[in-house]
Write a protein that holds these residues in place. Structure first.
Motif, PDB file in Angstrom:
ATOM      1  N   ALA A 103       0.834  -1.203   0.000  1.00 18.79           N
ATOM      2  CA  ALA A 103       0.000   0.000   0.000  1.00 18.79           C
ATOM      3  C   ALA A 103       0.872   1.256   0.000  1.00 18.79           C
ATOM      4  O   ALA A 103       0.589   2.228  -0.713  1.00 18.79           O
ATOM      5  CB  ALA A 103      -0.922  -0.009   1.219  1.00 18.79           C
ATOM      6  N   THR A 106       2.640   1.648  -3.481  1.00 17.98           N
ATOM      7  CA  THR A 106       1.787   1.992  -4.630  1.00 17.98           C
ATOM      8  C   THR A 106       0.911   3.219  -4.358  1.00 17.98           C
ATOM      9  O   THR A 106       0.081   3.569  -5.190  1.00 17.98           O
ATOM     10  CB  THR A 106       0.859   0.804  -4.978  1.00 17.98           C
ATOM     11  N   GLU A 107       1.133   3.852  -3.215  1.00 17.08           N
ATOM     12  CA  GLU A 107       0.265   4.965  -2.812  1.00 17.08           C
ATOM     13  C   GLU A 107       0.261   6.107  -3.823  1.00 17.08           C
ATOM     14  O   GLU A 107      -0.783   6.677  -4.119  1.00 17.08           O
ATOM     15  CB  GLU A 107       0.742   5.474  -1.437  1.00 17.08           C
ATOM     16  N   LYS A 117      -2.301  -1.627  -9.156  1.00 16.20           N
ATOM     17  CA  LYS A 117      -3.107  -1.835  -7.946  1.00 16.20           C
ATOM     18  C   LYS A 117      -4.193  -2.891  -8.204  1.00 16.20           C
ATOM     19  O   LYS A 117      -4.465  -3.743  -7.361  1.00 16.20           O
ATOM     20  CB  LYS A 117      -3.766  -0.520  -7.511  1.00 16.20           C
ATOM     21  N   SER A 190      -4.678   0.688   1.696  1.00 18.27           N
ATOM     22  CA  SER A 190      -4.705   1.720   0.640  1.00 18.27           C
ATOM     23  C   SER A 190      -5.823   2.718   0.924  1.00 18.27           C
ATOM     24  O   SER A 190      -5.639   3.940   0.785  1.00 18.27           O
ATOM     25  CB  SER A 190      -4.933   1.075  -0.731  1.00 18.27           C
TER      26      SER A 190
END
Lengths: 303, 447
Positions: A103, A106-107, A117, A190
């Motif tokens: 998370a 890939t934020e 995602k 996320s």
């Protein structure tokens, strides 16, 4: 009409009003719940105090707490308890760690790269039985990709019988569970990261907070509640997980990967020892309830 | 918004809307209760006196793709011959059928007939759910059936399961692999010592080949598969007298099994069915399996009968310290439930499946790849049975057949026995410790 009485009338109309006849509308729901939840639970408690084998052709014989005494003296109970704890908490710990890492990584993805995602979420959509068979083939001693890769890279010298090894069977099943559960934690974290107030992030940036410090000191504290709720859900889910373990190892070899649910299944549906298996079911239920109550209290305190 | 009164509503409901709603809620709750408690209580078509009688038949023959077309054709032929009987087949997997039947019996909803095998037959008979069949079997029919098969279907002096197909386990050997390893393909191992030597030779000549395929799964079938091997060591982990897993004979059996695992002579884990495709690829040298192996191999690799008999042979189990060969018949039986309301029609179907030439030729000896339970087969049946494999089963293997102590104790005992065996095969746990733990568990569950 005075202003006060007008206000009272308005309140009575718009405010919550107790309508006794509405209570009766709950009745069908209560009956349904009573039939499908309460009855099996009560019956399980009742059977747990009996000696009852469905193959005997005899009625249940009351034995008091004998089944629970037998349970305490049964080495398989302790092995199943240990395996259940390893499977449940091991899977949650590793999945949560991987989920939060993914998370955070890939934020800040933007544009087309956000498809990553979506891809990361796909294992969550794969049916559990399919996951189990997939990993069963991957961990196959002769033809599995895991041994092939490890042998090629020189990590191991000879093929490991992952699923038929008393040492490796449980970790292999945990690995399959982690693969399917990590996307859930990734999704939850996320969402929680997206809810971190921008003001907080901006303030931290002004203070020249970056990278690991930003993640650890600023963002992670905001994930605590999400982590608690997600972990509780997954602990309960893992505690009751049957399909993956049964399809991969059937609880073996020996009892090396036997958890409560697998053991109860064997006792109840292949040996038909309903009295003893009900006693295990009671312990299982009590353990889960104690854990859930403790968790909810912790959650309230955090809130 | 206030709704205008419904002109269609009765004056009473208009006057007392709350009471009306309350009545609906109570009525709905009552309906839920009635639906839950009264489900399945209605009459079905099978009791219609005017139409054909419907017999429900729970079986795995229609659940498996290899046998489904043949058995469905046999059913169709039966219905054509008996227009007053209709067969409703319920396909249930082999591994699920016993537990489903126990649950259905307890809930008062069993089928009329079921296909069963091994421990499941006697375990279900012990519940008292099965109808005695002695009244249907006259002397002539009894004389035409193998005595051992009738004995296998007898529980407490009553015939509760009629033999349908014979399927004893035999010791299969791959002649091609034996030749490649320098062994005489005409002389399969006759003793455990000879088997040890042969497996060593196979392993040396072809390291990727599985020297011995044996089902070691933790299930009742697994213990049945190992029963003959235990007995040839003089071991029986339990008998009617109680647990016996602490004997020197059982320890000797476990030591031998440990040696198989240490030398990579066997693979732990797969069910016997998972070895069959490997056998078809010449990747298995010796195999403890039923006669249906021939059909699976030929279907998998397309071998002709001649090629198959040149490649594979089957014989009795190599003898161990006890000096005797054993086999366990894993044949299928047909049982009738005591609650069946159409026992005459059910028996007609049972007899047809087990003894009619049509069923034997087109199912038992064809897709079923088994043997009929007939003591003196005639005509086309006798001709079809005249193969080297069938002869070996009938003349050599079936006479060594032994019956494990099936029943409730067997259902409870398989788990400790097979879990202990798996520990022997997959860990370095002390043999004495495993035998002792198995014995203690058996003592607890076999009582």
């Amino acid at each position: 009409m005075s202003g006060a009485s007008s206000t009272r009338r308005f309140s009575r109309k718009r405010g919550p009003e107790h309508r006794p006849w509405l209570d009766w509308m709950v009745l069908p729901g209560l009956v349904a719940v009573g039939l499908v939840i309460a009855y099996p639970v009560v019956r399980t408690f009742q059977l747990a105090t009996t000696d009852y084998n469905a193959l005997s052709g005899m009625d249940p014989r009351p034995v008091g707490a004998e089944n629970f005494q037998k349970l305490v003296d049964d080495p398989i109970f302790w092995e199943a308890l240990r395996n259940t704890a390893v499977y449940t908490f091991g899977s949650v710990a590793v999945s949560a760690l991987l989920g939060v890492l993914l998370a955070l990584l890939t934020e800040n993805l933007v544009g087309r790269s956000r498809i990553l995602k979506t891809l990361l979420l796909t294992p969550w959509a794969v049916p559990f039985v399919v996951v189990a068979f997939l990993f069963r083939y991957m961990f196959d001693e002769q033809t599995g990709v895991v041994n092939a890769v490890l042998l090629q890279t020189g990590v191991i010298d000879e093929a490991v019988p992952w699923l038929v090894s008393s040492t490796w069977a449980l970790p292999a099943v945990v690995a399959a569970n982690v693969w399917t559960q990590t996307p859930f934690f990734f999704l939850v974290f996320s969402a929680a990261l997206a809810a971190v107030p921008n003001e907080v992030i901006e303030a931290a940036r002004v203070d020249r907070t970056r990278g690991w410090t930003m993640a650890y000191r600023i963002k992670l504290p905001y994930l605590r509640n999400a982590a608690l709720v997600a972990s509780l859900l997954m602990v309960i889910s893992n505690f009751n997980d049957f399909a993956k373990i049964w399809a991969m190892t059937e609880g073996g070899p020996g009892y090396a990967s036997t958890t409560f649910v697998v053991w109860v299944y064997r006792l109840a549906f292949t040996s038909f020892d309903l009295g003893y298996s009900s006693a295990i079911g009671v312990v299982w239920l009590v353990l889960l309830m104690v854990f859930a109550i403790a968790y909810v209290r912790l959650l309230r305190r955090e809130a | 918004m206030i709704r205008p009164p419904d002109p269609q509503a009765s004056p009473q409901s208009r006057r007392h809307p709350r009471r009306w709603l309350r009545g609906c809620a109570v009525g709905l709750a009552g309906a839920v209760l009635l639906a839950a408690c009264g489900g399945g209580g209605g009459d079905d078509d099978s009791s219609d006196a005017d139409g054909p009688v419907t017999i429900t038949w729970a079986n795995w023959a229609t659940a498996e793709q290899t046998t489904k077309p043949a058995i469905e054709q046999v059913i169709a032929d039966f219905e054509a011959e008996h227009p007053d009987i209709k067969i409703e087949s319920e396909a249930i997997a082999f591994s699920d059928i016993a537990q489903q039947l126990v649950r259905r019996t307890q809930s008062g909803n069993p089928p009329d007939i079921a296909q069963l095998s091994g421990n499941d037959t006697i375990a279900l008979a012990a519940t008292g759910a099965l109808a005695p069949l002695d009244q249907f079997v006259d002397d002539e029919l009894r004389a035409s059936i193998n005595e051992a098969d009738l004995e296998n279907g007898t529980y407490e002096d009553e015939l509760v399961a009629f033999p349908w197909v014979d399927s004893p386990q035999g010791f299969w050997y791959n002649k091609t692999l034996m030749s490649q390893a320098g062994l005489d393909p005409a002389a399969p191992p006759a003793t455990i010592d000879e088997l040890n030597d042969a497996m060593a030779a196979i392993k040396q000549a072809a390291p990727d080949v599985t020297p011995l395929a044996l089902d070691t799964t933790n299930r009742a079938f697994g213990m049945t598969s190992n029963w003959a091997w235990m007995k040839t060591f003089g071991a029986e982990p339990f008998t009617e007298d109680g647990a016996q897993a602490d004997t020197p004979e059982y320890t000797a059996y476990l030591e031998w099994m440990r040696s198989l695992a240490e030398n990579d002579y066997i693979v732990t884990g797969p069910k016997i069915g998972e070895f069959r495709p490997r056998a078809a690829q010449n990747q298995v040298a010796f195999m403890w399996d039923q006669n249906l192996l021939q059909g699976v191999i030929q279907e998998t690799n397309g071998m002709s009968d001649e090629e198959f008999f040149d490649t594979w042979g089957v014989t009795t189990l190599p003898t161990g310290p006890a000096g005797e060969s054993y086999s366990v018949d894993l044949g299928h039986q047909l049982v009738m439930f005591g609650q069946s309301e159409h026992q005459e029609a059910a028996w007609t179907f049972i007899e047809y499946l087990a003894t009619s030439e049509n069923a034997i030729v087109n199912y038992t000896l064809a897709e079923g790849a088994s043997l009929p339970p007939l003591s003196d087969p005639q005509g086309e049946v006798a001709e079809l049975m005249d193969t080297p494999v069938n002869q070996a089963y009938v003349e050599q293997i079936m006479p060594t057949s032994t019956k494990p102590p099936y029943g409730q104790a067997f259902s409870a005992a398989y788990d400790p026995v097979m879990a202990g065996l798996q520990r022997i095969l997959t860990s370095d746990a002390s043999i004495d410790e495993v035998a002792g733990a198995t014995h203690d568990q058996l003592a607890s569950v076999v009582e």
